[in-house]
Design an enzyme around this catalytic site. Structure first.
Site, PDB file in Angstrom:
ATOM      1  N   ASP A   1      -6.614   0.254  -1.441  1.00 51.64           N
ATOM      2  CA  ASP A   1      -6.154   0.028  -0.056  1.00 51.64           C
ATOM      3  C   ASP A   1      -6.964  -1.032   0.669  1.00 51.64           C
ATOM      4  O   ASP A   1      -7.060  -1.030   1.897  1.00 51.64           O
ATOM      5  CB  ASP A   1      -6.197   1.338   0.761  1.00 51.64           C
ATOM      6  CG  ASP A   1      -5.508   2.491   0.070  1.00 51.64           C
ATOM      7  OD1 ASP A   1      -4.332   2.323  -0.304  1.00 51.64           O
ATOM      8  OD2 ASP A   1      -6.140   3.547  -0.121  1.00 51.64           O
TER       9      ASP A   1
ATOM     10  N   HIS B   1       1.246  -2.176  -2.453  1.00 49.28           N
ATOM     11  CA  HIS B   1       0.669  -3.382  -1.865  1.00 49.28           C
ATOM     12  C   HIS B   1       1.479  -3.739  -0.626  1.00 49.28           C
ATOM     13  O   HIS B   1       2.689  -3.939  -0.699  1.00 49.28           O
ATOM     14  CB  HIS B   1       0.672  -4.526  -2.880  1.00 49.28           C
ATOM     15  CG  HIS B   1      -0.415  -4.402  -3.889  1.00 49.28           C
ATOM     16  ND1 HIS B   1      -0.690  -5.359  -4.837  1.00 49.28           N
ATOM     17  CD2 HIS B   1      -1.329  -3.422  -4.096  1.00 49.28           C
ATOM     18  CE1 HIS B   1      -1.715  -4.972  -5.575  1.00 49.28           C
ATOM     19  NE2 HIS B   1      -2.100  -3.798  -5.146  1.00 49.28           N
TER      20      HIS B   1
END
EC number: 6.3.4.4
Length: 423
Positions: A13, A41
């Site tokens: 992340d 993503h």
């Protein structure tokens, strides 16, 4: 010919998708080398947020090829949903997106196995995303898996049935009850397989070898983060693949000596999703503020991320094992407004102060040692040059660079691709 590598240096992340999107115009080929739909993503441009799970982050640019490498595991159903979501953008996926025949398939029964396994662990669960990733990689290393190339074989359905039957027998060994309708799941799976067959399957290692000979530029895109690597992460609270630089070589068939730049992506603070040790986790107002301002919720699972201060011990470790040549710091804007910032520079471990990541970083063994910095009030989101950044942020960046001994080349000050400052 250029082969560069981009990967995350924390627990995932970090903002890799945005940086791939920013860098894509420099490359002919974007190649994803590991992981599956357990990681998303996130890209944001023109006021629209996009979440990609399996498809490489270069797909929105016109002039490049996107490859899903052999190290990736593909769930055809999730993949179909992802492709359908891109239809409104009129992308020519047939010419832009190709898949390695050696990539493994996630079967419906892999997801069921994942759910049964996690449920059986009770309080000892590792925080699986329940996407079937672990069981698929287990079949891969156990030499039982089904690969994309098998779709082209006449006995594909027989191969599928044999493995699915085996999985159903394995599920019975878990002392848990999970509800499912396999017939419905399989109908959805085989419909998705037909859609998958519309794309080109390739021998990706040969394709990439020829691309290098032709002088093409390649960016290898990793998923998750280095501290989730199955070998070098906080085991067993890790993913099932190699998320580090070595994974690009095994996940694409690219030789190590061909890789030039290794871009390491990290947040200005630290986050983690799910279970597992997190030495700098903040349980007070700072962690809550980071989560709120940084919108720290998983793009795939929706789970709130745990937040804490930047851990330089862990960051140095990730830089070391990956051979990082350039750093890119994300979410600098989230730290605006803090009176004081803290950075962990060492640990107190078994009565000693250490500056390396030990084997066991469970809370009872580790106490972070912090260096404090003066914060800044300025809103960074509208800034476009390094000179505009407040002195306190520049001091923060300088300290990180000196400690890690790698330059920070990009500072992100917002989610949009335009909110990216080159140093």
């Amino acid at each position: 010919m250029t082969v560069d590598l981009l990967l995350g240096l924390q627990w995932g992340d970090e903002g890799k998708g945005k940086i791939v999107d920013v860098l894509t115009s420099k490359y002919d080929i974007i190649a994803r080398f590991q992981g599956g739909p357990n990681a998303g993503h996130t890209l944001e441009f023109d006021g629209i947020k996009h979440v990609l799970r399996t498809i490489p982050s270069g797909i929105f640019h016109k002039n490049n090829i996107n490859i899903i490498g052999n190290g990736v595991v593909i769930d055809p159903v999730v993949f179909k949903t992802e492709v359908d979501g891109l239809a409104k953008f009129n992308l020519d996926l047939k010419s832009k997106l190709i898949i390695s025949r050696k990539a493994h398939l996630i079967l419906p029964t892999h997801r069921l196995l994942d759910a049964a396994s996690e449920a059986s662990k009770g309080k000892a669960k590792i925080g699986s995303t329940l996407k079937g990733i672990g069981p698929t990689y287990m079949d891969k290393t156990g030499r039982n898996g089904i690969r994309v190339g098998d779709i082209e074989l006449v006995d594909f359905k027989e191969k599928y049935r044999a493995l699915a039957n085996k999985h159903e027998e394995m599920i019975k060994f878990y002392d848990v009850s999970i509800q499912y309708n396999l017939a419905e799941l399989e109908k959805e799976f085989f419909e998705a397989i037909e859609d998958l067959k519309k794309l080109d399957f390739i021998d990706s290692e040969e394709y990439l070898h020829q691309a290098q000979k032709a002088g093409k530029s390649i960016l290898c895109e990793g998923a998750q983060g280095s501290l989730l690597d199955v070998d070098f992460g906080t085991y067993p609270f890790v993913t099932s693949s190699n998320t580090t630089a070595a994974g690009a070589c095994t996940g694409l068939g690219i030789a190590p000596n061909k890789i030039k730049e290794v871009y390491g992506i990290f947040k200005a603070y630290t986050t983690r999703v799910g279970s597992g040790p997190f030495p700098t986790e903040d349980f007070e107002d700072a962690g809550t503020t980071m989560a709120k301002v940084g919108n720290e919720f998983g793009s795939v699972t929706g789970r709130q991320r745990r937040c804490g201060w930047l851990d330089l011990v862990a960051l140095k470790y990730a830089v070391q094992i990956n051979g990082v040549t350039q750093l890119m710091m994300m979410k600098g804007d989230v730290l605006s407004g803090f009176e004081t910032l803290k950075v962990c520079t060492s640990y107190k471990y078994k009565g000693q102060e250490i500056a390396h990541l030990p084997y066991n970083i469970e809370p009872e063994n580790i106490e972070p040692v912090y260096t404090e910095f003066k914060g800044w009030k300025a809103d960074l989101t509208g800034m476009s040059s390094y000179d505009e950044l407040p002195k306190e942020l520049k001091d923060y960046i300088d300290f990180i660079e000196k400690e890690v001994e790698v330059p920070i080349k990009i500072v992100s000050v917002g989610p949009d691709r335009k909110q990216t400052i080159t140093k």
